[in-house]
Design a protein around this motif. Sequence first.
Motif, mmCIF file in Angstrom:
data_model
loop_
_atom_site.group_PDB
_atom_site.id
_atom_site.type_symbol
_atom_site.label_atom_id
_atom_site.label_comp_id
_atom_site.label_asym_id
_atom_site.label_seq_id
_atom_site.Cartn_x
_atom_site.Cartn_y
_atom_site.Cartn_z
ATOM 1 N N SER A 142 17.832 45.572 24.177
ATOM 2 C CA SER A 142 17.669 44.094 24.247
ATOM 3 C C SER A 142 18.906 43.472 23.430
ATOM 4 O O SER A 142 19.574 44.289 22.472
ATOM 5 C CB SER A 142 16.526 43.886 23.440
ATOM 6 N N CYS A 143 19.331 42.482 23.743
ATOM 7 C CA CYS A 143 20.625 41.673 23.184
ATOM 8 C C CYS A 143 20.242 41.548 21.758
ATOM 9 O O CYS A 143 19.040 41.127 21.108
ATOM 10 C CB CYS A 143 20.500 40.239 23.921
ATOM 11 N N LEU A 144 21.170 41.697 20.937
ATOM 12 C CA LEU A 144 21.292 41.193 19.484
ATOM 13 C C LEU A 144 21.743 39.925 19.438
ATOM 14 O O LEU A 144 22.696 39.491 19.739
ATOM 15 C CB LEU A 144 22.371 42.220 18.765
ATOM 16 N N ARG A 145 20.576 39.212 19.187
ATOM 17 C CA ARG A 145 21.010 37.638 18.968
ATOM 18 C C ARG A 145 20.022 37.272 17.796
ATOM 19 O O ARG A 145 18.973 36.344 17.888
ATOM 20 C CB ARG A 145 20.483 36.983 20.355
ATOM 21 N N PRO A 146 20.237 37.626 16.486
ATOM 22 C CA PRO A 146 19.459 37.309 15.297
ATOM 23 C C PRO A 146 19.487 35.545 15.333
ATOM 24 O O PRO A 146 20.633 34.746 15.296
ATOM 25 C CB PRO A 146 20.181 37.856 14.189
ATOM 26 N N ALA A 147 18.174 35.231 15.169
ATOM 27 C CA ALA A 147 18.117 33.836 14.806
ATOM 28 C C ALA A 147 18.413 33.417 13.684
ATOM 29 O O ALA A 147 18.363 32.010 13.125
ATOM 30 C CB ALA A 147 16.599 33.584 15.351
ATOM 31 N N GLY A 148 18.231 34.036 12.415
ATOM 32 C CA GLY A 148 18.436 33.703 11.125
ATOM 33 C C GLY A 148 19.324 34.659 10.266
ATOM 34 O O GLY A 148 19.770 35.628 10.988
ATOM 35 N N LEU A 149 19.620 34.635 9.036
ATOM 36 C CA LEU A 149 20.379 35.244 8.415
ATOM 37 C C LEU A 149 20.057 36.488 7.951
ATOM 38 O O LEU A 149 20.625 37.509 8.001
ATOM 39 C CB LEU A 149 20.496 34.598 6.742
ATOM 40 N N HIS A 150 18.580 36.858 7.838
ATOM 41 C CA HIS A 150 18.111 38.157 7.818
ATOM 42 C C HIS A 150 18.718 39.173 9.092
ATOM 43 O O HIS A 150 19.112 40.363 8.584
ATOM 44 C CB HIS A 150 16.724 38.089 7.553
ATOM 45 N N GLY A 151 18.526 38.504 10.011
ATOM 46 C CA GLY A 151 18.969 39.308 11.168
ATOM 47 C C GLY A 151 20.292 39.593 11.245
ATOM 48 O O GLY A 151 20.705 40.761 11.629
ATOM 49 N N ALA A 152 21.129 38.613 11.202
ATOM 50 C CA ALA A 152 22.452 38.737 11.074
ATOM 51 C C ALA A 152 23.051 39.637 9.927
ATOM 52 O O ALA A 152 23.921 40.403 10.315
ATOM 53 C CB ALA A 152 23.092 37.356 10.664
ATOM 54 N N MET A 153 22.447 39.621 8.817
ATOM 55 C CA MET A 153 22.659 40.862 7.863
ATOM 56 C C MET A 153 22.413 42.099 8.261
ATOM 57 O O MET A 153 23.363 42.914 8.133
ATOM 58 C CB MET A 153 21.781 40.433 6.829
ATOM 59 N N HIS A 154 21.421 42.266 9.066
ATOM 60 C CA HIS A 154 21.316 43.553 9.559
ATOM 61 C C HIS A 154 22.353 44.076 10.655
ATOM 62 O O HIS A 154 22.646 45.100 10.834
ATOM 63 C CB HIS A 154 19.652 43.738 10.064
#
Lengths: 293, 424
Positions: A125-137
């Motif tokens: 699945s596409c990596l498209r973090p909605a927030g900083l936590h996902g972006a961090m990972h």
Amino acid sequence: MFELVQQQPSRPQRVVVMGAGGFVGASVVRQLRAEGIDVSPLTRREVDLLSDDAAQGLADRLKPSDCLVFISAVAPARTAAQLADNVAMARSACEALGRVKVAHLVYLSSDAVYADDASLVTEASCLRPAGLHGAMHVAREAMMASTQVPLCILRPTAIYGASDPHNSYGPNRFRRQAAAAQDIVLFGGGEEMRDHIAIDDVAALLSLCIQHRAKGILNAATGESASFRQVAELVAAASGQPARIVETPRQAPITHRHFDTARLIAAFPRFAFTRLSGGLAAAGAAAKGSPSS
Amino acid sequence: MSKPVIGFAGMTHLGLVSAAAAAAKGFSTVAFDSDPARVAALSAGKLHVVEPELDATIAAAGRLRFVDSAAELSGCDLIYVAPDVPTDDQGSSDLSGVEALLDTVRSAARSDAVIVILSQVPPGFTRRRATGDRGLFCQVETLVFGRAVARALKPERIIVGASDPVLDLPAPYAAFLASFACPVLRMRYESAELAKIAINCFLVASVSTTNMLAELCEKIGADWGEIAPALRLDARIGPHAYLAPGLGIAGGNLERDLATIGRLSAAAGTDACVARSWQVNSGRRRDWVLRILHETVLGDRDPLIAVLGLAYKENTHSTKNSPALRLIRQLAPFRLSVFDPVVGSEAVSFHGRTTVASAPLKACHDAQALCIMTPWPAFRQLAPAAIAAAMRGRLVVDPHGLLDNASARASGLDHRVLGRPARG
């Protein structure tokens, strides 16, 4: 892609768990030790990944034959400063791995790397973090990959367990509300479907990945989603308290998340997940047994 | 003019079936393959390809001559280059075989001979190989495994790719095609090459739509078997639409065409998201059997799983991209008991815990679960009561619904069918 480099499991010489003091880290250490694996747990006390000498401090504790499990994080990352700190911690780890290249690296990521509205999630699945936590990972996954150490990334869905220190919406908060004889409060009618995984299952999967020298990305999810209302009802039933489940006006549109766990099943066809009802009951019982948590 | 002599080069599935059809139409036919052992076997009537009516068609034709020398093609007026084109896991074609065979044929053929590429080649291939000094055409093959002879003898239409579609076809080619008494559509090379992919895309669209809805049926209590007849009566969908749910799209050729669409679209800057979605859906449905086994019996202590059918579909010996073999690979740690009416034990030799049974019910003996992976007609004759008596467990995963659901349930079996709720 995901592959088991060793089809037959074998214990590594030693597993260094960086971030062993947290909810997941402590469980992983317990699991690995129960399986007879030599574990070196590291917490902020031994290596402060935000200190100037962190990279050397960690490198001094690593051997080339080690498996390093990297869990340390300021989680969830909600502010820019927390994001930057998390990236700095990963940078220390990467620099340490540049000095001592270990045999295997396991990174504990999160399903927050996927889009919030991704309903049927796979590792592709596409990596498209909605927030900083996902972006961090997302950033830390790429940093770990840049070390050139054989890398396994585990992306767990929402984890529940007795000793979870977070009080985010879901099983852990519901359990505390029920234990305190408070109402279990749902957002809207609690219609959203989510996949909840027991902490012991995450630890067991991580151990399998270590013992098979897994390479690649694996979602740690059960493949069975339940609505928050169903979770609340299970928690209430397990609590033994006459907990009331209360609905509140919906603030956000309903989103669901399911996981397609084909990759996990194919890799570990014998793995049996803890059923949500049993897992929530066990978490409730364990929490009652340890008032400090 | 006298009847043209037809040559075929490359005696794998496509070439062999096509040569047999040409001979059956009354044409003197030369069938060339560079492998002397294969030619010797074919000359002796030993076929390495399983297709209904193929043996009889070849035996009855009498005008079919197998040769291992390309020089024999010099007597041909029309030569088809027809090797099967292998594909890899990514759906990429290995065109080296067809390229080399085309060179061989060109060297051996008379200068006035017409050469037709029958193998499936990607758009642009034929134009690149056309030198302008002699007639080169491409013709769309519509081989269907298990129905290849019938389709080769009685095609619904013939699609011919030409350098210039306005020009008449050379006489030997026109005479040969006329024998099939069906519409012949002439078009430019690129159109013909893409036409094959277009046909397959529409088939994939039907299958994928079916598969998407079948999964939903399983979850919400609907039965796809009840819905499909309603669709068949809709003139826009039709009685022959691909409405049978499957374990994704299998066989390799459809996947190859989707991969080709992806590559062409990426290069041309056009949108191919739809094709990508078909690939994703296919990947998901492919693991349907494994998911059910994981939910039910794989956690048991050393369960025995029976697998009926190894071929990728009924009436073929082909195991390429076979869902059964994929499942067997995924079940590496488990004890298996397998049976297939045609495919031999060598196909499963990679699995160390497999017993090959001599009959379907013997494969079921003592099994915790049965998976009927290939819809061989013979499996429809199995009595659910006999299966239930042979098995230790109750789970029968029957994706294609070969067993009668009511009888299976009456026999106490947990009968799982694509597109139907678990207990429906």
